[in-house]
Design a protein around this motif. Structure first.
Motif, mmCIF file in Angstrom:
data_model
loop_
_atom_site.group_PDB
_atom_site.id
_atom_site.type_symbol
_atom_site.label_atom_id
_atom_site.label_comp_id
_atom_site.label_asym_id
_atom_site.label_seq_id
_atom_site.Cartn_x
_atom_site.Cartn_y
_atom_site.Cartn_z
ATOM 1 N N PHE A 80 0.843 -1.192 0.000
ATOM 2 C CA PHE A 80 0.000 0.000 0.000
ATOM 3 C C PHE A 80 0.881 1.245 0.000
ATOM 4 O O PHE A 80 1.839 1.340 0.771
ATOM 5 C CB PHE A 80 -0.881 0.028 1.252
ATOM 6 N N TYR A 81 0.529 2.212 -0.857
ATOM 7 C CA TYR A 81 1.263 3.474 -0.974
ATOM 8 C C TYR A 81 0.303 4.631 -0.731
ATOM 9 O O TYR A 81 -0.893 4.512 -0.963
ATOM 10 C CB TYR A 81 1.873 3.604 -2.372
ATOM 11 N N GLY A 82 0.844 5.746 -0.301
ATOM 12 C CA GLY A 82 0.044 6.935 -0.012
ATOM 13 C C GLY A 82 0.251 7.347 1.432
ATOM 14 O O GLY A 82 1.322 7.142 2.007
ATOM 15 N N MET A 83 -0.796 7.892 2.050
ATOM 16 C CA MET A 83 -0.753 8.271 3.466
ATOM 17 C C MET A 83 -1.134 7.030 4.270
ATOM 18 O O MET A 83 -2.303 6.822 4.613
ATOM 19 C CB MET A 83 -1.723 9.422 3.742
ATOM 20 N N ASP A 132 10.416 2.801 3.149
ATOM 21 C CA ASP A 132 10.113 3.795 2.112
ATOM 22 C C ASP A 132 8.788 4.518 2.338
ATOM 23 O O ASP A 132 8.349 5.293 1.501
ATOM 24 C CB ASP A 132 10.138 3.138 0.727
ATOM 25 N N GLY A 133 8.110 4.245 3.462
ATOM 26 C CA GLY A 133 6.841 4.904 3.767
ATOM 27 C C GLY A 133 5.621 4.117 3.347
ATOM 28 O O GLY A 133 4.494 4.535 3.613
ATOM 29 N N SER A 134 5.825 2.985 2.698
ATOM 30 C CA SER A 134 4.703 2.129 2.307
ATOM 31 C C SER A 134 4.388 1.141 3.441
ATOM 32 O O SER A 134 5.094 1.095 4.455
ATOM 33 C CB SER A 134 5.045 1.359 1.025
ATOM 34 N N VAL A 135 3.329 0.372 3.258
ATOM 35 C CA VAL A 135 2.958 -0.688 4.190
ATOM 36 C C VAL A 135 2.761 -1.965 3.387
ATOM 37 O O VAL A 135 2.112 -1.946 2.334
ATOM 38 C CB VAL A 135 1.669 -0.344 4.968
ATOM 39 N N ARG A 137 -9.536 0.971 3.332
ATOM 40 C CA ARG A 137 -9.743 2.202 2.546
ATOM 41 C C ARG A 137 -10.687 3.171 3.262
ATOM 42 O O ARG A 137 -10.586 4.380 3.081
ATOM 43 C CB ARG A 137 -10.320 1.886 1.175
ATOM 44 N N SER A 138 -11.617 2.648 4.042
ATOM 45 C CA SER A 138 -12.588 3.503 4.727
ATOM 46 C C SER A 138 -12.028 4.086 6.028
ATOM 47 O O SER A 138 -12.718 4.842 6.699
ATOM 48 C CB SER A 138 -13.879 2.727 5.009
ATOM 49 N N ASP A 181 -2.125 3.889 -4.143
ATOM 50 C CA ASP A 181 -1.852 2.766 -5.038
ATOM 51 C C ASP A 181 -1.675 1.494 -4.226
ATOM 52 O O ASP A 181 -1.257 1.551 -3.064
ATOM 53 C CB ASP A 181 -0.586 3.052 -5.848
ATOM 54 N N ILE A 182 -1.986 0.357 -4.848
ATOM 55 C CA ILE A 182 -1.777 -0.955 -4.228
ATOM 56 C C ILE A 182 -1.150 -1.865 -5.273
ATOM 57 O O ILE A 182 -1.693 -2.023 -6.370
ATOM 58 C CB ILE A 182 -3.103 -1.596 -3.760
ATOM 59 N N ASP A 183 -0.008 -2.459 -4.926
ATOM 60 C CA ASP A 183 0.578 -3.523 -5.747
ATOM 61 C C ASP A 183 0.132 -4.848 -5.151
ATOM 62 O O ASP A 183 0.186 -5.029 -3.927
ATOM 63 C CB ASP A 183 2.114 -3.464 -5.729
#
Length: 90
Positions: A9-12, A40-43, A62-63, A71-73
């Motif tokens: 998971f990327y973003g905040m 790198d700040g992702s989870v 997401r909620s 973004d999600i890989d």
């Protein structure tokens, strides 16, 4: 059919209760695996269960009130047959 995915998971996604929200969502959806913060700040999550439950898991995250996923890989992995819980890794 049980499947296992690695979700990045990327973003905040750090410092906003993401890991604890993920653990709660995984328990609600009866999924196993783990969640951890990356440098790198992702989870990263590895999550195991059926596709419908995994989709519900992502929707719950997401909620989250302060979580903002940009973004999600997603990568399918081999199932771990004896896994019984979902843990937060530090």
């Amino acid at each position: 059919m049980v499947k296992r995915y690695r979700l990045c998971f990327y973003g905040m996604v750090q410092g906003v209760g993401f890991r604890f929200t993920a653990r709660h969502a995984a328990n609600m959806c009866r999924l196993t695996g783990y969640v951890r913060n990356e440098y790198d700040g992702s989870v990263t999550c590895e999550v195991q269960g059926d596709d419908e439950s995994i989709d519900r898991f992502v929707a719950i995250i997401r909620s989250g009130r302060f979580i903002d996923i940009s973004d999600i890989d997603k990568k399918q992995l081999d199932v771990i047959p004896d896994e019984r819980s979902f843990e937060v890794r530090f």
